[in-house]
Scaffold this motif. Structure first.
Motif, mmCIF file in Angstrom:
data_model
loop_
_atom_site.group_PDB
_atom_site.id
_atom_site.type_symbol
_atom_site.label_atom_id
_atom_site.label_comp_id
_atom_site.label_asym_id
_atom_site.label_seq_id
_atom_site.Cartn_x
_atom_site.Cartn_y
_atom_site.Cartn_z
ATOM 1 N N GLN A 12 0.830 -1.203 0.000
ATOM 2 C CA GLN A 12 0.000 0.000 0.000
ATOM 3 C C GLN A 12 0.867 1.256 0.000
ATOM 4 O O GLN A 12 1.823 1.379 0.758
ATOM 5 N N ARG A 13 0.524 2.197 -0.875
ATOM 6 C CA ARG A 13 1.288 3.444 -0.978
ATOM 7 C C ARG A 13 1.098 4.292 0.269
ATOM 8 O O ARG A 13 0.011 4.343 0.859
ATOM 9 N N LEU A 14 2.157 4.963 0.653
ATOM 10 C CA LEU A 14 2.142 5.872 1.792
ATOM 11 C C LEU A 14 2.442 7.267 1.264
ATOM 12 O O LEU A 14 3.603 7.630 1.044
ATOM 13 N N VAL A 15 1.392 8.021 1.036
ATOM 14 C CA VAL A 15 1.506 9.340 0.411
ATOM 15 C C VAL A 15 1.758 10.385 1.494
ATOM 16 O O VAL A 15 0.947 10.543 2.412
ATOM 17 N N GLU A 16 2.865 11.079 1.362
ATOM 18 C CA GLU A 16 3.273 12.026 2.410
ATOM 19 C C GLU A 16 2.201 13.074 2.684
ATOM 20 O O GLU A 16 1.908 13.393 3.844
ATOM 21 N N GLY A 17 1.622 13.641 1.620
ATOM 22 C CA GLY A 17 0.616 14.675 1.800
ATOM 23 C C GLY A 17 -0.601 14.169 2.553
ATOM 24 O O GLY A 17 -1.120 14.846 3.456
ATOM 25 N N GLU A 18 -1.066 12.976 2.204
ATOM 26 C CA GLU A 18 -2.230 12.406 2.880
ATOM 27 C C GLU A 18 -1.921 12.105 4.343
ATOM 28 O O GLU A 18 -2.735 12.379 5.233
ATOM 29 N N LEU A 19 -0.751 11.552 4.575
ATOM 30 C CA LEU A 19 -0.383 11.208 5.947
ATOM 31 C C LEU A 19 -0.198 12.452 6.809
ATOM 32 O O LEU A 19 -0.597 12.467 7.980
ATOM 33 N N SER A 20 0.384 13.487 6.235
ATOM 34 C CA SER A 20 0.587 14.704 7.023
ATOM 35 C C SER A 20 -0.744 15.331 7.419
ATOM 36 O O SER A 20 -0.904 15.837 8.527
ATOM 37 N N GLU A 21 -1.719 15.248 6.511
ATOM 38 C CA GLU A 21 -3.050 15.782 6.827
ATOM 39 C C GLU A 21 -3.746 14.929 7.876
ATOM 40 O O GLU A 21 -4.337 15.443 8.834
ATOM 41 N N LEU A 22 -3.675 13.621 7.706
ATOM 42 C CA LEU A 22 -4.324 12.716 8.658
ATOM 43 C C LEU A 22 -3.721 12.813 10.056
ATOM 44 O O LEU A 22 -4.434 12.758 11.061
ATOM 45 N N LEU A 23 -2.402 12.973 10.116
ATOM 46 C CA LEU A 23 -1.704 12.939 11.393
ATOM 47 C C LEU A 23 -1.478 14.323 11.985
ATOM 48 O O LEU A 23 -0.979 14.442 13.110
ATOM 49 N N GLY A 24 -1.825 15.356 11.229
ATOM 50 C CA GLY A 24 -1.696 16.702 11.762
ATOM 51 C C GLY A 24 -0.263 17.134 11.973
ATOM 52 O O GLY A 24 0.071 17.711 13.013
ATOM 53 N N THR A 25 0.574 16.846 11.003
ATOM 54 C CA THR A 25 1.982 17.231 11.111
ATOM 55 C C THR A 25 2.495 17.600 9.731
ATOM 56 O O THR A 25 1.760 17.540 8.739
ATOM 57 N N SER A 26 3.752 17.998 9.641
ATOM 58 C CA SER A 26 4.293 18.451 8.373
ATOM 59 C C SER A 26 4.712 17.288 7.488
ATOM 60 O O SER A 26 4.972 16.183 7.963
ATOM 61 N N ARG A 27 4.813 17.559 6.194
ATOM 62 C CA ARG A 27 5.286 16.541 5.260
ATOM 63 C C ARG A 27 6.729 16.164 5.566
ATOM 64 O O ARG A 27 7.127 15.007 5.392
#
Length: 226
Positions: A28-43
């Motif tokens: 499964q791809r781990l997209v930095e932009g999506e993860l940063s939004e979901l986790l509330g942190t920077s890319r």
């Protein structure tokens, strides 16, 4: 998940937890932009966390495609299971000498619970109770290096472990192993405890081979945090 800013260590633990729980699947791809939004942190924090996870063998970088959950093939997983056998056998043998009467009593109570869970085919409950037994004897073994190796191998094998856990009849098939292990602990029989682990890992390896080409059941719940 949250709007609170997460540290790099927090992001590593969050993603590792999702992989361990099989809510993020191999490949499964781990997209930095999506993860940063979901986790509330920077890319940048997410990127650094993914680099840490790559060092742990949980994430891999694919040319021109970014990061993804690392795919562990069957052969590698079998090698991991073999390595884990050596380390876990060390832990159960150390635990046999160190378990308190109270810890043994707690494992016996959990074993009784395992029987009930196997009869009702409560797969999640069965897996949770076996993890409780494992935590008790790993605590007693007091071997932090070995414990860390076991944890890393379990995380890397998470996809294979999920398929094993949810294989029909798995609780009933593995209950005798837990009975043998807890009985060995109660008798303070390190050799029998080691033999129980060896038999269990042999079964795990055989079952992994048998389901390697079976249709995947990993779709359930994947791709979502929480």
């Amino acid at each position: 998940m949250t709007t609170k800013t997460m540290s790099q260590a927090d992001v590593v633990e969050a993603i590792r937890g999702e992989i361990r729980a099989s809510r993020l699947i191999p490949g499964q791809r781990l997209v930095e932009g999506e993860l940063s939004e979901l986790l509330g942190t920077s890319r940048a924090t997410v990127r650094a966390a993914l680099m840490d996870l790559a060092k742990e063998g949980l994430v891999e970088r694919v040319a021109n495609r970014g990061a993804r959950v690392r795919v562990v093939g069957l052969d590698e997983a079998l090698h991991m299971a073999e390595a884990r056998l050596v380390v876990e056998r060390l832990c159960v043998q150390r635990a046999t000498e160190r378990l308190s009467d109270a810890q043994i009593a707690e494992m016996r109570a959990l074993l009784e619970r395992l029987g009930e869970l196997a009869r009702s085919n409560d797969i999640q409950g069965f897996a949770a109770a076996t993890n409780q037994i494992r935590e008790i004897y790993l605590d007693a073994a007091d071997q932090p290096v070995a414990r860390g190796i076991i944890s890393r191998l379990r995380d890397q094998m998470a996809g294979h472990t999920y398929r094993l856990t949810y294989r029909p009849g798995r609780p009933q098939a593995t209950l005798p192993y837990w009975e043998a292990l807890v009985s060995a602990f109660a008798r303070r029989d390190a050799a029998a405890a080691g033999a129980a682990v060896e038999a269990h890992v042999a079964n795990v390896r055989e079952t992994m081979r048998s389901i390697a080409t079976a249709p995947s059941i990993l779709e359930r719940g994947y791709g979502k945090f929480g």
